[in-house]
Scaffold this active site. Structure first.
Site, PDB file in Angstrom:
ATOM      1  N   GLY A   7       0.954  -1.224   0.012  1.00  0.00           N
ATOM      2  CA  GLY A   7       0.200   0.002  -0.046  1.00  0.00           C
ATOM      3  C   GLY A   7       0.858   1.389   0.116  1.00  0.00           C
ATOM      4  N   GLY A   9       1.216   4.175  -0.825  1.00  0.00           N
ATOM      5  CA  GLY A   9       0.517   5.502  -1.106  1.00  0.00           C
ATOM      6  C   GLY A   9       1.478   6.533  -0.767  1.00  0.00           C
ATOM      7  N   ALA A  10       0.705   7.722  -0.089  1.00  0.00           N
ATOM      8  CA  ALA A  10       1.451   8.954   0.712  1.00  0.00           C
ATOM      9  C   ALA A  10       2.473   8.563   1.630  1.00  0.00           C
ATOM     10  CB  ALA A  10       0.642   9.797   0.791  1.00  0.00           C
ATOM     11  N   ILE A  11       1.754   8.032   2.788  1.00  0.00           N
ATOM     12  CA  ILE A  11       2.526   7.648   3.938  1.00  0.00           C
ATOM     13  C   ILE A  11       3.570   6.580   3.813  1.00  0.00           C
ATOM     14  CG2 ILE A  11       0.994   6.256   5.034  1.00  0.00           C
ATOM     15  CD1 ILE A  11       3.058   8.780   6.498  1.00  0.00           C
ATOM     16  N   GLY A  12       3.016   5.261   3.055  1.00  0.00           N
ATOM     17  CA  GLY A  12       3.864   4.215   2.980  1.00  0.00           C
ATOM     18  C   GLY A  12       4.947   4.287   1.944  1.00  0.00           C
ATOM     19  N   LYS A 204      -4.054   8.548  19.120  1.00  0.00           N
ATOM     20  CA  LYS A 204      -4.443   8.807  17.936  1.00  0.00           C
ATOM     21  C   LYS A 204      -5.830   8.430  17.555  1.00  0.00           C
ATOM     22  CE  LYS A 204      -3.209   9.051  13.225  1.00  0.00           C
ATOM     23  NZ  LYS A 204      -2.241   8.429  12.260  1.00  0.00           N
ATOM     24  N   ASN A 208      -9.197  10.785  16.114  1.00  0.00           N
ATOM     25  CA  ASN A 208     -10.007  10.296  14.822  1.00  0.00           C
ATOM     26  C   ASN A 208     -11.213   9.835  14.817  1.00  0.00           C
ATOM     27  OD1 ASN A 208      -7.786  10.791  13.174  1.00  0.00           O
ATOM     28  ND2 ASN A 208      -6.915   8.746  13.384  1.00  0.00           N
ATOM     29  N   ASN A 212     -13.298  12.632  12.657  1.00  0.00           N
ATOM     30  CA  ASN A 212     -13.390  12.421  11.132  1.00  0.00           C
ATOM     31  C   ASN A 212     -14.856  12.355  10.590  1.00  0.00           C
ATOM     32  OD1 ASN A 212     -10.956  11.252   9.101  1.00  0.00           O
ATOM     33  ND2 ASN A 212     -10.230  10.994  11.262  1.00  0.00           N
ATOM     34  N   GLU A 285     -13.047   4.962   6.391  1.00  0.00           N
ATOM     35  CA  GLU A 285     -12.812   4.068   7.399  1.00  0.00           C
ATOM     36  C   GLU A 285     -13.603   4.484   8.504  1.00  0.00           C
ATOM     37  OE1 GLU A 285      -8.030   3.302   7.432  1.00  0.00           O
ATOM     38  OE2 GLU A 285      -8.452   5.594   7.386  1.00  0.00           O
TER      39      GLU A 285
END
Length: 324
Positions: A7, A9-12, A204, A208, A212, A285
């Site tokens: 995965g 993407g941005a963070i990975g 965290k 969220n 969210n 999510e």
């Protein structure tokens, strides 16, 4: 050290690029235009005013990569069960699975004392797909605090933060978590080893689980939600319900609820990930951030009246958005 980012993407992609620059043998599992761009030109990482091009092996077929030392999962949490079978070629006898996902992870009640030890959370791991397919004994927890974004396919921008607390479910300082800490530190990432990673996960999740869904329902940014008396009070009520459950299950919160809300508001006019998913027509999510807290409340025999209401609203909002 072989590390697969599943995965990317941005963070990975950010984590993988930094680890590759530090000398790890990194591979990415990704898809779409982002994958094609990285295969053609490498991963381009923009950070602190500079851009680095990092050659990383990228594929959409994990079977090409073989067993890894670490499998780092940075997918949206609700999409993980569907790809557990595809992950199998990456798992060797000693592969560690690092769960860099939002919300409560599948392994939460592994190495956990009390009556709930070994409990599979159906809201995040339906049918125990991850528990049985990945194995809780492989798991290392990882909490993602930095902000990153894909500015164009193959190009990742680091916005802020380098902190990725990690920890074993048991709290032990094992050789595998020490090695992970060492390579992440060498890569310029902050990876403190926590004796109870569950506390960090809850800290965290605490924000969220309220910010969210409220943002997705109202389209308000963090500063607006925290600054408006009505939505601030709603967030606080949800957080206190969750805190009661978490503490009943053994977690500890090192900051108070007002400070946590103020911290979220200080981020400014930020659109939460759930709001961004809604605006882009993607599934949100919901289960890893809200439904799982409701489920844990049921296990602890503690009511979640406000979370129940917001959960019903956000689920209907998602159904209407995806049907449009």
């Amino acid at each position: 050290m072989k590390i697969c980012i599943y995965g990317a993407g941005a963070i990975g992609g950010y984590m993988g690029a930094k680890l590759a620059m530090a000398g790890a043998d990194v591979s990415f599992v990704a898809r779409g235009k982002h994958l094609a761009a990285m295969q053609e030109r490498g991963v381009r990482l923009r950070e602190e005013g500079t851009e680095h091009t990092v050659p990383v092996r990228c594929t959409d077929n994990p079977a090409e990569l073989g067993p890894q030392d670490y499998l780092l999962i940075t997918l949206k949490a609700h999409s993980v069960p569907a790809v557990v079978d595809a992950m199998q070629p990456l798992l060797g006898p000693d592969t560690a699975v690092v769960t860099g996902i939002n919300g409560i992870p599948y392994w939460y009640f592994h190495d956990y004392g009390g009556d709930l030890a070994g409990t599979v959370l159906q809201s995040v791991d339906p049918g125990g797909k991850q528990w049985h397919g990945l194995g809780p004994q492989r798991a290392i927890g990882c909490v993602l605090y930095p902000a990153t974004e894909i500015v164009e396919p193959g190009v990742i921008k680091h916005v802020y933060g380098k902190k990725f607390p990690i920890g074993e479910p048991s709290g032990a300082r094992t050789p595998r978590v020490e090695r992970l800490h060492e390579i992440m530190t060498r890569a310029g990432l902050e990876a403190p080893i926590r004796e109870d990673i569950r506390d960090e996960i809850w800290l965290k999740l605490w924000g969220n689980l309220c910010f969210n869904p409220i943002s997705a329902l109202t389209h308000a940014t963090l500063d607006v939600i925290a600054g408006d008396p009505g939505t601030r009070a709603l967030a606080k009520t949800m957080m206190l319900e969750a805190q009661g459950i978490a503490e009943h299950l053994g977690a500890h919160f090192r900051v108070g609820v007002e400070r946590r809300i103020d911290g979220a508001g200080a981020v400014g006019a930020h659109k939460t990930s759930m709001l961004q998913d809604l605006l882009h027509g993607r599934p949100m999510e919901i289960d890893p951030l809200l439904t799982v807290v409701q489920e844990m409340g049921r296990l602890a025999q503690m009511p979640t009246p406000t979370i129940d209401i917001v959960l019903a609203l956000i689920k209907q909002r998602e159904r209407m958005a995806l049907a449009a």
